[in-house]
Design an enzyme around this catalytic site. Sequence first.
Site, PDB file in Angstrom:
ATOM      1  N   ARG A   1     -10.502  -0.217  15.958  1.00 17.26           N
ATOM      2  CA  ARG A   1     -10.418   0.915  14.587  1.00 17.26           C
ATOM      3  C   ARG A   1     -10.930  -0.183  13.578  1.00 17.26           C
ATOM      4  NH1 ARG A   1      -4.601   1.187  11.926  1.00 17.26           N
ATOM      5  NH2 ARG A   1      -4.453  -0.588  11.248  1.00 17.26           N
TER       6      ARG A   1
ATOM      7  N   LYS B   1       0.983  -1.412   0.190  1.00 18.71           N
ATOM      8  CA  LYS B   1       0.251   0.169  -0.450  1.00 18.71           C
ATOM      9  C   LYS B   1       1.106   1.345  -0.292  1.00 18.71           C
ATOM     10  CE  LYS B   1      -0.481  -0.080   4.874  1.00 18.71           C
ATOM     11  NZ  LYS B   1      -1.069   0.034   6.451  1.00 18.71           N
TER      12      LYS B   1
ATOM     13  N   MET C   1       9.736  24.969   2.205  1.00 19.02           N
ATOM     14  CA  MET C   1       9.006  24.075   1.195  1.00 19.02           C
ATOM     15  C   MET C   1       9.905  22.741   0.119  1.00 19.02           C
ATOM     16  SD  MET C   1       5.744  25.238  -1.145  1.00 19.02           S
ATOM     17  CE  MET C   1       4.089  24.773   0.367  1.00 19.02           C
TER      18      MET C   1
ATOM     19  N   TYR D   1      14.408  31.106   7.326  1.00 19.48           N
ATOM     20  CA  TYR D   1      12.516  31.534   7.917  1.00 19.48           C
ATOM     21  C   TYR D   1      13.585  32.070   9.358  1.00 19.48           C
ATOM     22  CZ  TYR D   1      10.320  30.702   3.352  1.00 19.48           C
ATOM     23  OH  TYR D   1      10.164  31.171   2.126  1.00 19.48           O
TER      24      TYR D   1
END
Length: 372
Positions: A133, A35, A311, A263
């Site tokens: 779940r 998966k 990013m 930043y």
Amino acid sequence: MTAMAEAVVDLDAIAHNAGVLAAASGPAGMMAVVKADGFGHGAAEVARTALRHGATWLGVASVPEALALRAQGFTEPLLLWLYPPTETFDEVLRAGIDVSVGGVEALEALADAADRTGTVATVHLKIDTGMSRGGAPVEEWMQLFTWARKFESAGLLRVRGLWSHLAGAEDPQSAHLRTQLHEFEVGRQTALTAGIDPPILHLANSAAGLQVPEARHDLLRAGIGLYGIEPVPGRSFGLRPAMTVRAQVLLTKRVPAGTGVSYGPDFFTDRETTLALVPLGFADGVPRQAAGRAEFLVHGVRCPVAGRVSMDQVVLDVGDLPVRAGEYAVMFGPGDGGEPTAAEWAAWAGTNPNDILTGIGARVSRRYEGAP
């Protein structure tokens, strides 16, 4: 076109891990869980390799993942376990894909699809044994089994498996694990009472398959262990990490002490040093929360990430290393050459290795080496 960043997948490592897990499963079969595009490694490539080295089944989460494997020519037994309530299952049944079922509504939808397509649905009934779940809760077990038996008698479906999912198997003696093992046996007996006797029972994940023999039953579902992440903290079963993520240094600059980086800035150099720009950022799977702890390997030396993760890029403090543009910085790999591992990145980010591996984005090109 040269890739700025790449994930190199060692298929020899996948083959080795498949062999280790298949051997651990003993006479039981082994499902390669592919998966999330094979945990970011490439579903088709991992599936092909694992099947040639011990796997007998494939497992995926969703209908699109399952249909994609069939479209790529995989004919082996294949189980899927997540789908929306509106799923019709027509394509799934025509493709010969097994479906996990944890409720009567899904059984009804599968029976309807079987009637429409003239194809017998093959199902694995999932019961909740303590994870809260997926799967039918204990008070609904008998209802699920009774309806499955009715549809089976009508020739609309075949119950091939009974399964559940373990909340944790890292400690073989944990009370919760022991409770789940017991509950699964109760579920099996309840199914027999309803006339359901599936040929395949499966409960074990990688950790349970490697160290909890009574959880193995007929099929081991190998997920994270297949990709070389040791599933039990503090224990080694000889698994080999299969992915190395690296990127070219785009530029370097010599800066004085007190230079702000990225930043904010909330990071300032504490000496004269060299900074190296690397084109991997949080859009590529570098976790922002690892800043301040994370390192890359450059020139055989671990160099810290300086400042915030952006990013598309990070900045490394490479000190006085003679780093040049075009050379590679390694985010993580097997650790053999001193580079960080996915497990270390998980610790830095406060997550698990699964998150790190599956987070490596599509902008990072995949390159394959080794088997099948």
